[in-house]
Design an enzyme around this catalytic site. Structure first.
Site, PDB file in Angstrom:
ATOM      1  CG  ASP A  16     -15.746  50.821  33.796  1.00  0.00           C
ATOM      2  OD1 ASP A  16     -14.593  52.006  33.514  1.00  0.00           O
ATOM      3  OD2 ASP A  16     -15.261  50.090  33.070  1.00  0.00           O
ATOM      4  NE  ARG A  95     -20.645  42.522  28.667  1.00  0.00           N
ATOM      5  CZ  ARG A  95     -20.221  42.610  29.508  1.00  0.00           C
ATOM      6  NH1 ARG A  95     -20.602  41.728  30.450  1.00  0.00           N
ATOM      7  NH2 ARG A  95     -19.108  42.494  30.612  1.00  0.00           N
ATOM      8  CG  ASP A 124     -18.268  44.408  26.674  1.00  0.00           C
ATOM      9  OD1 ASP A 124     -18.757  43.615  26.348  1.00  0.00           O
ATOM     10  OD2 ASP A 124     -17.916  44.595  27.872  1.00  0.00           O
ATOM     11  CB  SER A 176     -10.117  45.816  31.324  1.00  0.00           C
ATOM     12  OG  SER A 176     -11.302  46.205  31.222  1.00  0.00           O
TER      13      SER A 176
END
Length: 403
Positions: A16, A95, A124, A176
Site C-alpha cells: 500500500d 497504531r 486501522d 495482507s
C-alpha cells in the site's frame, strides 16, 4: 482535489504505502515525508530508506518506538487482561504510538496533512485517524484507499509494476500481514474462505505448528511486579527483550496460534490467523497470578472492565477519558499482582507448573481436605439457610398458590 505542499506519510514499505508516495506526488504535487515506526517488525525495515527516497520521498524518518510501545501500550493492556473476541490486540495497540509520532513529526515539519495507507474496509483507518484527531484536531488527513480508483491488491501490484516500484511480495504470496514485536497477523488469499485450513507450513514466521514442536517440554518461570513482567527464569529483563525471548520460546513450542473470524469495527466479519507466542504466554501467566492475588469481587468486576478496555483498544479509542479512567482502576488492582509463575510449554499448550506470591490470598489451612483448626464446617449451615432463603420463600409461595 485539494492541494497540499507537504504531506507526512505513515510508511511501512509494504504494498500500500510503496505506491502511495508516487500517487501523492502525481495527484497533489506535494513533498512527501515518509515516517516508518519500528515497533519490532525486524527485517521488514531493511532497505526502507533507499526505497522511500527512490520512489519519491524527500526524506524518511525511521523511529524506534519499541520501548514506548511495550511500556505505554502493551503493559497497560496486559494488566487489564483485555482480549477482543479472544484476540490479544496485536495490531490495535501498535497504531496509537505510530500515529502519535506521525503527529509530532508533522508538526515539526510544518506539514499540511498526514496520509495513511489503510483500506476503507479495515479497522486501522479508524485507529490512525482517531489518534490524529485527539492529538492534532486541526490536521488534515488523506486516505488514498477511500478516494483513488484502485480497487484491489492486484491493481496495486499493476500500479507498482507500471511505476517500477520494487515489491517484496508476488501475486501468489500476497497475504495482507502486519508484524510487530507482539504479533504477526495473516489475512487474504485462501484465508478469506473460513472453510480453508491455514497453510501453516507456508505462512508461519514466528514459530511452528504444534505438530512440528519438540517432543520434550520447556519449563520457564516469569516474575511479575505489580502486574508487569520483569524477569524470565530469574534474569531481570527490559520489556522488549523479555517479549523477544518469549516469542522465541513460545514459537518453537507451537504456542500462540489463533485462527478466528472476528467482527470488525466497520461492521463486517473478517477471517485472520494470528501468531502471538510471547504474548499468549504472558497473558496466561498474568491470569494465573491473579487467581492467587485478587479477591473474588475484584477479579469478577475486572473481567467486565477488561471487555470494555479491549473494545476501546480495538476501536482505536486509546486517547479517551474512559481508557485513562479504566487504567486507574486496573493499576489499583495490580498493587498485589507480584510473584512467580512457572509454566510448561509443550506442543501448543501452556501448562501450569506452580505459582507463588507474597500477596497470595490462598490459604492451605482453610482450603485443606484434612483436619484443620480454622474453619468450622457447621457455620455453613446458617450461611446456606440465609443464602437460600429467597428460593425457599418462592417455593413456599408457589406451593400455596397451586392450592
Amino acid at each position: 482535489m485539494k492541494q497540499y505542499k507537504k504531506v507526512v506519510l505513515a510508511y511501512s514499505g509494504g504494498l500500500d504505502t510503496s505506491i502511495i508516495i508516487p500517487w501523492l506526488k502525481e495527484n497533489y504535487g506535494c513533498e512527501v515525508i515518509a515516517v516508518s515506526a519500528d515497533v519490532g517488525q525486524g527485517t521488514e525495515l531493511d532497505g526502507l530508506e533507499e526505497k522511500a527516497i527512490k520512489t519519491g520521498a524527500s526524506k524518511i524518518y525511521i523511529e524506534d518506538l519499541k520501548k514506548e510501545f511495550v511500556e505505554d501500550f502493551i503493559w497497560p493492556t496486559l494488566k487489564a487482561g483485555a482480549k477482543y473476541e479472544n484476540y490479544l490486540l496485536g495490531t490495535s495497540f501498535a497504531r496509537p504510538p505510530i500515529a502519535k509520532r506521525l503527529v509530532e513529526i508533522a508538526k515539526k515539519e510544518g506539514a499540511d496533512a498526514i496520509c495513511h495507507g489503510c483500506t476503507g474496509k479495515g479497522n486501522d483507518q479508524v485507529r490512525f485517524e482517531l489518534t490524529i484527531k485527539a492529538l492534532a484536531p486541526e490536521m488534515e488527513i488523506i486516505a488514498p484507499w477511500r478516494i483513488w480508483n484502485i480497487k484491489s491488491r492486484d491493481e496495486e501490484i499493476d500500479y507498482a509494476e507500471k511505476h517500477n516500484i520494487p515489491l517484496k511480495i508476488t501475486r501468489e504470496t500476497n497475504y495482507s500481514k502486519d508484524k510487530n514485536l507482539w504479533h504477526l497477523s495473516h489475512e487474504g488469499l485462501d484465508l478469506e474462505d473460513p472453510a480453508n485450513e491455514p497453510k501453516y507450513d507456508k505462512i508461519l514466521e514466528l514459530g511452528v505448528s504444534p505438530e512440528q514442536a519438540p517432543d520434550k517440554p520447556t519449563y520457564i518461570t516469569i516474575s511479575f511486579e505489580k502486574g508487569i513482567p520483569v524477569a524470565l527464569d530469574g534474569e531481570k529483563l527490559d520489556g522488549v527483550t523479555l517479549i523477544q525471548k518469549l516469542n522465541e520460546l513460545g514459537g518453537k513450542n507451537g504456542i500462540g496460534l489463533l485462527d478466528i473470524v472476528e467482527n470488525r469495527l466497520v461492521g463486517m466479519k473478517s477471517r485472520g490467523v494470528y501468531e502471538t507466542p510471547g504474548g499468549t504466554i504472558l497473558y496466561h501467566a498474568h491470569e494465573v497470578l491473579e487467581t492467587l492475588t485478587l479477591d473474588k469481587e475484584t477479579a469478577h468486576y475486572k473481567a467486565l472492565v477488561a471487555q470494555k478496555y479491549a473494545e476501546l483498544v480495538y476501536n482505536g479509542q486509546w486517547y479517551t477519558p474512559l481508557r485513562e479512567a479504566i487504567d486507574a482502576f486496573v493499576d489499583k488492582t495490580q498493587e498485589t499482582v507480584t510473584g512467580d509463575v512457572k509454566l510448561k510449554l509443550y506442543k501448543g499448550n501452556i501448562i501450569n507448573a506452580g505459582t507463588t506470591s507474597p500477596y497470595s490470598l490462598y490459604s492451605e489451612d482453610i482450603a485443606t481436605f484434612g483436619a484443620d483448626e480454622v474453619y468450622n464446617q457447621k457455620d455453613a449451615e446458617g450461611f446456606i439457610n440465609l443464602f437460600g432463603l429467597p428460593l425457599k420463600v418462592k417455593a413456599m409461595l408457589d406451593k400455596k398458590n397451586k392450592h
